[in-house]
Scaffold this motif. Structure first.
Motif, PDB file in Angstrom:
ATOM      1  N   ASP A   1     -25.085-100.325  97.479  1.00 52.88           N
ATOM      2  CA  ASP A   1     -23.994-100.583  96.718  1.00 52.88           C
ATOM      3  C   ASP A   1     -23.752-101.454  95.917  1.00 52.88           C
ATOM      4  OD1 ASP A   1     -23.084 -98.249  98.181  1.00 52.88           O
ATOM      5  OD2 ASP A   1     -22.488 -99.416  99.915  1.00 52.88           O
ATOM      6  N   THR A   2     -24.458-102.836  96.179  1.00 51.54           N
ATOM      7  CA  THR A   2     -24.354-103.849  95.327  1.00 51.54           C
ATOM      8  C   THR A   2     -25.752-104.196  95.201  1.00 51.54           C
ATOM      9  OG1 THR A   2     -22.430-104.239  96.126  1.00 51.54           O
ATOM     10  CG2 THR A   2     -23.603-106.158  95.135  1.00 51.54           C
ATOM     11  N   ALA A   3     -26.192-104.662  93.990  1.00 52.60           N
ATOM     12  CA  ALA A   3     -27.677-105.069  93.482  1.00 52.60           C
ATOM     13  C   ALA A   3     -27.483-106.428  93.682  1.00 52.60           C
ATOM     14  CB  ALA A   3     -28.016-104.530  92.056  1.00 52.60           C
ATOM     15  N   GLN A   4     -28.727-107.136  93.975  1.00 50.31           N
ATOM     16  CA  GLN A   4     -28.624-108.518  94.061  1.00 50.31           C
ATOM     17  C   GLN A   4     -28.837-109.402  92.606  1.00 50.31           C
ATOM     18  OE1 GLN A   4     -28.897-110.274  97.021  1.00 50.31           O
ATOM     19  NE2 GLN A   4     -28.407-108.285  97.840  1.00 50.31           N
ATOM     20  N   ASP A   5     -28.252-110.454  92.515  1.00 51.43           N
ATOM     21  CA  ASP A   5     -28.535-111.018  91.135  1.00 51.43           C
ATOM     22  C   ASP A   5     -29.939-111.785  91.261  1.00 51.43           C
ATOM     23  OD1 ASP A   5     -25.110-112.620  91.509  1.00 51.43           O
ATOM     24  OD2 ASP A   5     -25.882-110.617  90.939  1.00 51.43           O
ATOM     25  N   ILE A   6     -30.640-111.401  90.262  1.00 48.34           N
ATOM     26  CA  ILE A   6     -32.033-111.785  89.898  1.00 48.34           C
ATOM     27  C   ILE A   6     -32.134-111.903  88.519  1.00 48.34           C
ATOM     28  CG2 ILE A   6     -34.353-111.434  90.164  1.00 48.34           C
ATOM     29  CD1 ILE A   6     -33.972-109.680  92.476  1.00 48.34           C
ATOM     30  N   GLY A   7     -32.199-113.393  87.937  1.00 48.51           N
ATOM     31  CA  GLY A   7     -31.936-113.495  86.730  1.00 48.51           C
ATOM     32  C   GLY A   7     -30.935-113.019  85.890  1.00 48.51           C
ATOM     33  N   GLY A   8     -29.759-113.191  86.536  1.00 46.90           N
ATOM     34  CA  GLY A   8     -28.502-112.204  85.907  1.00 46.90           C
ATOM     35  C   GLY A   8     -27.963-111.348  86.997  1.00 46.90           C
ATOM     36  N   GLN A   9     -26.868-110.991  86.534  1.00 46.10           N
ATOM     37  CA  GLN A   9     -26.107-109.998  87.534  1.00 46.10           C
ATOM     38  C   GLN A   9     -26.729-108.614  87.227  1.00 46.10           C
ATOM     39  OE1 GLN A   9     -22.046-109.195  86.872  1.00 46.10           O
ATOM     40  NE2 GLN A   9     -21.816-108.108  88.817  1.00 46.10           N
ATOM     41  N   ARG A  10     -27.146-108.025  88.232  1.00 43.33           N
ATOM     42  CA  ARG A  10     -27.744-106.547  88.495  1.00 43.33           C
ATOM     43  C   ARG A  10     -26.882-105.722  88.967  1.00 43.33           C
ATOM     44  NH1 ARG A  10     -31.724-106.351  84.761  1.00 43.33           N
ATOM     45  NH2 ARG A  10     -32.436-104.413  85.672  1.00 43.33           N
ATOM     46  N   LEU A  11     -26.709-104.445  88.414  1.00 41.12           N
ATOM     47  CA  LEU A  11     -25.798-103.355  88.707  1.00 41.12           C
ATOM     48  C   LEU A  11     -26.687-102.303  89.135  1.00 41.12           C
ATOM     49  CD1 LEU A  11     -23.247-103.346  85.995  1.00 41.12           C
ATOM     50  CD2 LEU A  11     -23.094-104.607  88.033  1.00 41.12           C
ATOM     51  N   SER A  12     -26.289-101.517  90.273  1.00 49.47           N
ATOM     52  CA  SER A  12     -26.846-100.436  90.820  1.00 49.47           C
ATOM     53  C   SER A  12     -26.476 -99.241  89.715  1.00 49.47           C
ATOM     54  CB  SER A  12     -26.447 -99.884  92.106  1.00 49.47           C
ATOM     55  OG  SER A  12     -24.896 -99.721  92.212  1.00 49.47           O
ATOM     56  N   THR A  13     -27.258 -97.930  89.922  1.00 50.49           N
ATOM     57  CA  THR A  13     -26.841 -96.989  89.142  1.00 50.49           C
ATOM     58  C   THR A  13     -25.411 -96.719  89.215  1.00 50.49           C
ATOM     59  OG1 THR A  13     -29.009 -96.072  89.459  1.00 50.49           O
ATOM     60  CG2 THR A  13     -27.550 -94.666  88.731  1.00 50.49           C
ATOM     61  N   ARG A  14     -24.981 -96.585  90.582  1.00 47.24           N
ATOM     62  CA  ARG A  14     -23.470 -96.338  90.848  1.00 47.24           C
ATOM     63  C   ARG A  14     -22.651 -97.099  90.336  1.00 47.24           C
ATOM     64  NH1 ARG A  14     -20.409 -92.317  90.742  1.00 47.24           N
ATOM     65  NH2 ARG A  14     -21.658 -91.398  92.306  1.00 47.24           N
ATOM     66  N   GLU A  15     -22.778 -98.611  90.245  1.00 48.79           N
ATOM     67  CA  GLU A  15     -21.914 -99.521  89.644  1.00 48.79           C
ATOM     68  C   GLU A  15     -21.740 -99.325  88.218  1.00 48.79           C
ATOM     69  OE1 GLU A  15     -22.394-103.332  92.721  1.00 48.79           O
ATOM     70  OE2 GLU A  15     -23.894-102.731  91.295  1.00 48.79           O
ATOM     71  N   THR A  16     -23.133 -99.085  87.539  1.00 51.27           N
ATOM     72  CA  THR A  16     -23.281 -98.919  86.235  1.00 51.27           C
ATOM     73  C   THR A  16     -22.575 -97.725  85.457  1.00 51.27           C
ATOM     74  OG1 THR A  16     -25.449 -99.804  86.020  1.00 51.27           O
ATOM     75  CG2 THR A  16     -24.807 -98.577  84.293  1.00 51.27           C
ATOM     76  N   ALA A  17     -22.583 -96.764  86.309  1.00 50.73           N
ATOM     77  CA  ALA A  17     -22.048 -95.383  86.062  1.00 50.73           C
ATOM     78  C   ALA A  17     -20.298 -95.656  85.955  1.00 50.73           C
ATOM     79  CB  ALA A  17     -22.180 -94.235  86.972  1.00 50.73           C
ATOM     80  N   ASP A  18     -19.937 -96.327  87.128  1.00 52.84           N
ATOM     81  CA  ASP A  18     -18.526 -96.637  87.431  1.00 52.84           C
ATOM     82  C   ASP A  18     -17.910 -97.559  86.077  1.00 52.84           C
ATOM     83  OD1 ASP A  18     -18.342 -95.159  89.464  1.00 52.84           O
ATOM     84  OD2 ASP A  18     -18.390 -96.803  90.762  1.00 52.84           O
ATOM     85  N   ARG A  19     -18.932 -98.301  85.622  1.00 49.35           N
ATOM     86  CA  ARG A  19     -18.472 -99.631  84.592  1.00 49.35           C
ATOM     87  C   ARG A  19     -18.307 -98.761  83.320  1.00 49.35           C
ATOM     88  NH1 ARG A  19     -20.334-105.855  84.426  1.00 49.35           N
ATOM     89  NH2 ARG A  19     -19.390-105.399  86.693  1.00 49.35           N
TER      90      ARG A  19
END
Length: 415
Positions: free
Chosen positions: A5-23
């Protein structure tokens, strides 16, 4: 395992596929289509099966493509907003209960906080002299029978004409416009009190423009709380009109004008006037039952009752009813309102909404029937500006639905 549901921040904010689709306002499979076209870069995190995406890259794609808003399960357009959340029996501004805000802060303080995210106790709005003079001249030129909404509309146009910087849509300028526009609208209305102090609160200055009765602290408290509680209410018809205008990059005065236009109807801003007239009739006839029966017999809704967003009583009404109990002159109208609620409850499960409490205030203080609409319009202007600021940050002209043509199929003969 599905994408987290929430991707970890590694070298900048990362988004999951679902979060990316919503955005992006698209389906998850469309996200991978963007990857295949080279428009997005995906990355698999160690120990996870799902891909993640760089938030900055996603936002850049959204700006280039003009992000589409998602639709709800019913198919209607859903617009992302961080301003108001309505959750069953509560209304929240930026996550804070609106009733709590009304209990602790003035209208001007809450408006400023809504626009900037910063709360400054003692915030005070002042009308610039040039804009106020132009607005007052425009109001004075209206026919004698003109109502307060007519006065607000021409005051708004005059204030816009007096502001050569109205086309500057930068955040600081828009907020500055809001700070000056709202007091200009209030101070341009005719007053029953010849002399007023410009340093008074907005509620104090609005009061004598609504009634000739002197204001007592308890009644002023009700007015100020009503202004706070009416600042915003999710995507109401007038607010949606404002978002459309802001999407086309209309200036702040024009977006408020769009809001006034949608507000001018008995199903929206003018609803409290119907409740006002109903309460007056109840007091004149001495019977809520007879008045309610007349409405039901005629097939009309009982004014001031029911709101499709709340299963129980409108929380704004609950707060204002509680404050009205401290206003001695409001007791007869308050009792009449309670009788209307009790009588109607025998026939239908409808609870009080904010229009009924505005009517109690206006009837008990000898305000005209249009007073509730005036309070509504002044209050909601702050919310409209907040929505405009939000919309100005989105891709322009994104609210362009496609029409479903149902006319004659072409080609047709020339008429």
């Amino acid at each position: 395992m599905a994408d987290r549901d929430t991707a970890q921040d590694i070298g900048g904010q990362r988004l999951s596929t679902r979060e990316t689709a919503d955005r992006l306002g698209v389906k998850p499979e469309t996200v991978y289509a963007y990857v295949s076209r080279g428009q997005l870069t995906s990355r698999r995190e160690p120990g996870a099966r799902g891909s993640t995406f760089d938030a900055k890259e996603v936002d850049a794609l959204a700006r280039r493509a003009g992000r589409r808003e998602p639709t709800t399960s019913g198919g209607e357009l859903a617009i992302r907003t961080g301003i108001t959340l309505i959750d069953r029996d509560h209304c929240y501004y930026r996550g804070v209960d609106a009733s709590e805000l009304a209990a602790h802060y003035s209208y001007e303080e809450v408006a400023e906080w809504l626009w900037t995210g910063e709360l400054h106790p003692g915030t005070h709005f002042t009308a610039p002299q040039d804009a106020l003079s132009a607005a007052r001249r425009a109001v004075q030129a209206l026919p004698a029978h003109s109502g307060p909404m007519d006065q607000l509309r021409v005051a708004l146009i005059a204030a816009a004409a007096a502001d050569p910087l109205r086309f500057d849509l930068s955040e600081d300028t828009v907020v500055g416009t809001a700070r000056s526009l709202i007091p200009t609208l209030v101070d341009a209305l005719p007053s029953h009190t010849p002399k007023q102090c410009a340093a008074d609160s907005l509620a104090t200055r609005l009061w004598p423009r609504l009634t000739s009765k002197p204001a007592d602290p308890a009644a002023l408290r009700v007015l100020d709380a009503a202004l706070v509680l009416l600042i915003d209410h999710d995507l109401a018809a007038s607010t949606y009109a404002v978002r459309v205008a802001a999407s086309a990059r209309a200036h702040p005065y024009a977006i408020v004008s769009a809001g006034f236009g949608a507000l001018d109807g008995v199903l929206h801003g003018a609803a409290s006037g119907l409740a006002h007239r109903m309460l007056k009739e109840v007091l004149d006839r001495g019977s809520a039952a007879a008045v309610v029966a007349d409405h039901l017999r005629a097939g009309r809704r009982v004014p001031g009752l029911g709101h499709f967003l709340y299963p129980a009583e409108d929380p704004r009404a609950t707060t204002l009813f509680r404050l009205l109990e401290d206003v001695p002159q409001a007791r007869p109208a308050l009792q009449a309102a309670r009788q209307v609620i009790t009588t109607t409850a025998r026939h239908t499960d409808l609870q009080a909404n904010v229009d009924l409490t505005l009517a109690v205030l206006s009837v008990s203080t000898q305000m005209p029937a249009e007073a509730g609409e005036t309070i509504f319009a002044i209050a909601r202007t702050a919310g409209w500006i907040a929505h405009a600021l939000e919309e100005y940050a989105e891709p322009p002209l994104r609210m362009r639905p496609s029409g479903q043509y149902h006319g004659p199929r072409p080609p047709q003969p020339l008429p």
